[in-house]
Design a protein around this motif. Structure first.
Motif, mmCIF file in Angstrom:
data_model
loop_
_atom_site.group_PDB
_atom_site.id
_atom_site.type_symbol
_atom_site.label_atom_id
_atom_site.label_comp_id
_atom_site.label_asym_id
_atom_site.label_seq_id
_atom_site.Cartn_x
_atom_site.Cartn_y
_atom_site.Cartn_z
ATOM 1 N N SER A 168 -35.077 40.373 60.917
ATOM 2 C CA SER A 168 -35.528 41.010 59.673
ATOM 3 C C SER A 168 -35.829 39.956 58.612
ATOM 4 O O SER A 168 -34.997 39.071 58.357
ATOM 5 C CB SER A 168 -34.458 41.971 59.147
ATOM 6 N N PRO A 169 -36.997 40.034 57.977
ATOM 7 C CA PRO A 169 -37.330 39.077 56.922
ATOM 8 C C PRO A 169 -36.337 39.132 55.775
ATOM 9 O O PRO A 169 -35.779 40.187 55.464
ATOM 10 C CB PRO A 169 -38.722 39.524 56.462
ATOM 11 N N ASN A 170 -36.107 38.002 55.156
ATOM 12 C CA ASN A 170 -35.183 37.903 54.030
ATOM 13 C C ASN A 170 -35.936 37.220 52.882
ATOM 14 O O ASN A 170 -35.986 35.992 52.804
ATOM 15 C CB ASN A 170 -33.948 37.101 54.430
ATOM 16 N N VAL A 171 -36.538 38.027 52.029
ATOM 17 C CA VAL A 171 -37.374 37.492 50.947
ATOM 18 C C VAL A 171 -36.551 36.638 49.995
ATOM 19 O O VAL A 171 -37.006 35.589 49.524
ATOM 20 C CB VAL A 171 -38.073 38.644 50.190
ATOM 21 N N LYS A 172 -35.334 37.047 49.729
ATOM 22 C CA LYS A 172 -34.483 36.296 48.801
ATOM 23 C C LYS A 172 -34.216 34.878 49.321
ATOM 24 O O LYS A 172 -34.298 33.901 48.573
ATOM 25 C CB LYS A 172 -33.156 37.030 48.590
ATOM 26 N N ALA A 173 -33.915 34.777 50.614
ATOM 27 C CA ALA A 173 -33.648 33.461 51.201
ATOM 28 C C ALA A 173 -34.909 32.604 51.210
ATOM 29 O O ALA A 173 -34.869 31.400 50.919
ATOM 30 C CB ALA A 173 -33.097 33.617 52.614
ATOM 31 N N ALA A 174 -36.056 33.211 51.556
ATOM 32 C CA ALA A 174 -37.315 32.472 51.566
ATOM 33 C C ALA A 174 -37.677 31.990 50.170
ATOM 34 O O ALA A 174 -38.164 30.864 49.982
ATOM 35 C CB ALA A 174 -38.429 33.347 52.133
ATOM 36 N N THR A 175 -37.410 32.822 49.186
ATOM 37 C CA THR A 175 -37.694 32.460 47.798
ATOM 38 C C THR A 175 -36.848 31.273 47.360
ATOM 39 O O THR A 175 -37.308 30.397 46.618
ATOM 40 C CB THR A 175 -37.437 33.666 46.874
ATOM 41 N N ARG A 176 -35.621 31.207 47.843
ATOM 42 C CA ARG A 176 -34.740 30.108 47.462
ATOM 43 C C ARG A 176 -35.294 28.756 47.947
ATOM 44 O O ARG A 176 -35.184 27.740 47.253
ATOM 45 C CB ARG A 176 -33.332 30.335 48.029
#
Length: 372
Positions: free
Chosen positions: A202-210
């Motif tokens: 599952s994609p994790n936008v918060k982690a990618a944004t970090r």
């Protein structure tokens, strides 16, 4: 909007990278917020030697606080072990175009595979996880994995006459398989991560944004295109992971972005009066806006060679030349420093001291420096 020139940006980055060498604990180095690449012999080791106050030796990687894995763009990076799960989550593609960019596929490869790039990524990850139950060389793993995956995920290598899983696919999938690299091992050796959980798709936008925010923090002010190139995704894809709380900065007439809490450091950075011998692929030269780092195109070709990039001489707030080192037997390391312009005597003396530090980090008892 704050307006700055490239000299001020470089002074900011020198401070943001910790190149004033004020930190004593390697694990506290700011570069680990993003990851410290180790693609060339001792690159990560010498990157630390340029930043940490105190002795740095290869044994630093025996510290359980660090782990080496293929992460950003499929390149090997050292990370703080406690942060590797967040890095792995950040590397789950947000959509199909993101997946294609990360594994360097075009539409033809997707058609040949008979499945989406996202499915190919996690099909490969499952096979790698099944194979890597203990330490094994990359070649052994590749051979075993190729037998488990559909034909469309591999290719016939003309060089060795063997069918292999696509190189980039293997690299990008390994972190999702819960697989790390053995530090210092030759040839490259894979091993299971301790306590690896299930494969997460599952994609994790918060982690990618970090990850994007950390790039801007250490290599900013920068543009979305710069950040996308570093992360190995598309320019459009980075919009989905673009952070909030950014300040717009004009850098020599170009709009770039920096986390708002870093603006005071950009406005009044410390004097960039340091001399460092940065290794090839050091995080400082990994910034994607090469024209900011080195405006002259001929000099850019010297710093970023397609094959065999040299190290970079940092002096007086600029990349002031390049350097190479060659072992002379087992006891001496011979340095050739090629400055772009005549160096002040104080800079030459400091560069010689840095060469001694590099030699000590690589455990050579003697060294010699030649300025060409």
């Amino acid at each position: 909007m704050l307006e700055v020139d490239r000299e001020q940006v470089l002074a900011y980055r020198i401070a943001a990278h910790g190149l004033h060498r004020e930190e004593k604990d390697p694990a506290a180095a700011a570069v680990f917020d993003l990851g410290l690449q180790d693609s060339v012999r001792d690159t990560a080791l010498l990157g630390l030697a340029a930043r940490i106050d105190g002795e740095i030796r290869p044994a630093v990687w025996d510290d359980d606080r660090f782990v080496l894995a293929w992460t950003h763009r499929g390149a090997p990076h050292f990370h703080r072990r406690t942060e590797l799960d967040a890095i792995r989550a950040a590397l789950v593609p947000l959509d199909e175009k993101d997946a294609m960019a990360r594994i360097l596929w075009q539409r033809k490869q997707v058609e040949d595979a008979g499945m989406s790039a996202t499915d190919a990524l996690f099909t490969a990850a499952k096979a790698i996880r099944e194979v890597v139950t203990g330490a094994q060389t990359k070649g052994t793993v590749s051979g075993a994995v190729t037998k488990l995956i559909p034909d469309g995920l591999s290719y016939a290598c003309r060089g060795c006459g063997v069918v292999h899983i696509y190189e980039q696919l293997m690299r990008v999938a390994s972190i999702h398989a819960g697989v790390r690299l053995e530090a210092g091992a030759t040839p490259a050796t894979l091993a299971p991560l301790e306590g690896r959980g299930r494969i997460k798709t599952s994609p994790n936008v918060k982690a990618a944004t970090r990850v994007i925010e950390d790039y801007l923090r250490i290599n900013g002010p920068a543009t979305p295109g710069d950040a996308a190139a570093y992360a190995g995704t598309t320019r459009a894809g980075v919009d989905a992971m673009w952070p909030d709380g950014l300040a717009e900065i004009r850098v020599d007439g170009r709009t770039a972005y920096l986390p708002e809490d870093r603006v005071p450091l950009l406005e009044k950075p410390p004097e960039p009066d340091v001399v460092r011998l940065l290794p090839p692929l050091d995080p400082f030269v990994q910034a994607r806006d090469r024209a900011v780092l080195v405006p002259d195109k001929a000099r850019q070709k010297e710093v970023w060679k397609i094959l065999g990039s040299p190290g970079a001489l940092l002096a007086d707030g600029e990349i002031a030349g390049v350097w190479r080192a060659k072992a002379s037997g087992r006891k001496r390391l011979d340095f050739t420093v090629t400055p772009f312009e005549v160096l002040r005597p104080a800079v030459r003396k400091a560069a010689e001291a840095e060469a001694a530090r590099v030699a000590a980090a690589r455990e050579f008892p003697d060294h010699r420096v030649t300025f060409s």
